[in-house]
Scaffold this active site. Structure first.
Site, PDB file in Angstrom:
ATOM      1  N   PRO A   1       3.156  -3.798   0.943  1.00 36.14           N
ATOM      2  CG  PRO A   1       1.117  -4.893   0.642  1.00 36.14           C
ATOM      3  CD  PRO A   1       2.472  -4.744   0.045  1.00 36.14           C
TER       4      PRO A   1
ATOM      5  CE  LYS B   1       6.983   2.161   8.456  1.00 37.02           C
ATOM      6  NZ  LYS B   1       6.401   3.009   9.494  1.00 37.02           N
TER       7      LYS B   1
HETATM    8  C1  DHB Z   1      -3.458  -1.563   6.670  1.00 42.25           C
HETATM    9  C2  DHB Z   1      -2.617  -1.888   5.629  1.00 42.25           C
HETATM   10  C3  DHB Z   1      -1.345  -2.320   5.902  1.00 42.25           C
HETATM   11  O1  DHB Z   1      -0.518  -2.631   4.892  1.00 42.25           O
HETATM   12  C4  DHB Z   1      -0.892  -2.442   7.191  1.00 42.25           C
HETATM   13  O2  DHB Z   1       0.358  -2.895   7.421  1.00 42.25           O
HETATM   14  C5  DHB Z   1      -1.723  -2.114   8.212  1.00 42.25           C
HETATM   15  C6  DHB Z   1      -3.010  -1.668   7.958  1.00 42.25           C
HETATM   16  C7  DHB Z   1      -4.836  -1.092   6.383  1.00 42.25           C
HETATM   17  O3  DHB Z   1      -5.179  -0.962   5.217  1.00 42.25           O
HETATM   18  O4  DHB Z   1      -5.599  -0.880   7.322  1.00 42.25           O
END
Ligand code: DHB
Length: 372
Positions: A273, A277
């Site tokens: 995460p 992306k």
């Molecule tokens: C969020 C999730 C992410 O993986 C990231 O890099 C930035 C923001 C989010 O859920 O807001």
């Protein structure tokens, strides 16, 4: 996209409408994704409620450093708007146009993907049925039937798993920052994001086998305070509205097309995460696929369908590299004899925050590289 061009299509959704409209996912939307949603006419609420960000903070050694994404990329930005809100907007648009969108309907098997009339066997509230069509887009996630429906002898895959996971919370607390904070600390990674001026979204690196029952709200807040600590800065707490654990995995399967079956999004590739992306890559795949279907159906030109897999995979591998790079720069390695990884991470972070070209490389990947 197909609806707008009068091409008949059926959407099968295994889950209920309520489930997909409330599932918490990431919420960082690249400009290309915003533009795509605008092209589809489903950007009205996103424009109104989305928070446009021109920078991020990298925090390490207890100090913050701003990366001015907009300045480094000729004015490009990202928008904070939850994936689940995009899902709601797409469902509303679909229902308004009247095209079939079958909830609680699970795709069970694929047939004749090499032939002219491929089939999907599905099961809904009225039992099992076969759907015959011209083309199948498997947008059915990592655990769906799309990828296993590809001929095993032709499908290749490769991946990487990480010795950590993310614990995410949604909290009724005003964000303690104007821009996202990606924080490296000896206790592990933390991310401060947001959903609105009243709601914060926060993440913590946890062990891959961590159990949510072991993380009370109090323990989560304590850990967030410790990891994000910076002189003169404080974290605002609030009631936890939702919490969950996300595994971290990198994975790509290719080719993304065989015969009349096309894989899109998580059916073909997964990113960790960090950098958010996943949704953006999925939106890119379906945009490319949509254009290719239109060229084929409207002009009889199949060259874009033939190029689909290669076109998508260029961007997929770019995002794989970026997500791996961001992840391994920011997460504490559980096995790190002598602290070698930790030192490398700090050296990388210091470089990104002191060299304009290194910062630009992060920025252009973060806001999204469109054509490679
Ligand atoms: C969020 C999730 C992410 O993986 C990231 O890099 C930035 C923001 C989010 O859920 O807001």
């Amino acid at each position: 996209m197909l609806d707008l061009h009068g091409i008949d299509n059926v959407v099968l959704e295994a889950r209920s409408r309520d489930y997909v409209e409330h599932r918490q996912r990431a919420g960082l939307i690249e400009q290309a994704t915003v533009n795509f949603l605008a092209e589809l006419g489903v950007d009205e609420r996103l424009r109104r409620e989305g928070l446009v960000h021109g920078g991020i903070e990298l925090r390490f050694d207890g100090r913050g450093h701003r990366i001015a994404m907009d300045e480094l990329t000729g004015g490009r930005t990202v928008t904070i708007y939850a994936q689940t809100e995009i899902v709601k907007d797409l469902i509303a648009a679909r229902l308004q146009r009247g095209g079939p969108l079958l909830f609680d309907t699970e795709a069970l098997a694929l047939g004749d993907i090499d032939g002219e009339r491929p089939r999907v066997r599905a099961c809904g509230s009225e039992g099992e049925f076969d759907l015959e069509c011209e083309l199948i887009a498997a947008c059915d996630g990592f655990h769906g039937i799309g990828r296993p429906g590809m001929p095993p002898a032709l499908l290749r895959s490769a991946g990487h798993s990480y010795p950590y996971a993310w614990l995410g919370i949604l909290a009724e607390a005003p964000p303690s920052c104007d821009e996202l904070i990606y924080c490296h600390s000896d206790r592990g990674f933390a991310l401060h994001s947001m959903r609105s001026p009243e709601v914060s979204r926060l993440y913590l690196q946890v062990a891959p086998d961590a159990r949510i029952e072991d993380w009370s709200d109090q323990r989560i807040w304590e850990e967030l305070h410790l990891r994000l600590a910076q002189d003169g800065w404080s974290l605002t707490e609030g009631p936890v509205l939702e919490k969950g654990i996300t595994p971290m995995r990198s994975f790509v399967a290719w080719p993304m097309r065989h015969g009349r079956l096309f894989l899109a999004g998580d059916a073909a590739h997964i990113v960790p995460p960090t950098g958010a992306k996943g949704l953006n890559l999925a939106a890119w795949d379906v945009h490319i696929l949509g254009e290719a279907i239109l060229a084929s159906f409207e002009q009889g030109n199949d060259s874009l369908l033939d190029a689909y897999s290669d076109t998508c995979l260029c961007r997929v591998w770019r995002a794989q590299d970026f997500s791996y790079w961001m992840t391994t720069m920011l997460h504490a390695e559980p096995e790190d004899p002598g602290g070698y990884s930790r030192r490398l991470q700090l050296a990388r972070l210091a470089y990104v925050c002191s060299s304009e070209s290194a910062a630009r490389s992060l920025a252009e990947n973060y806001v999204g590289i469109e054509r490679i």
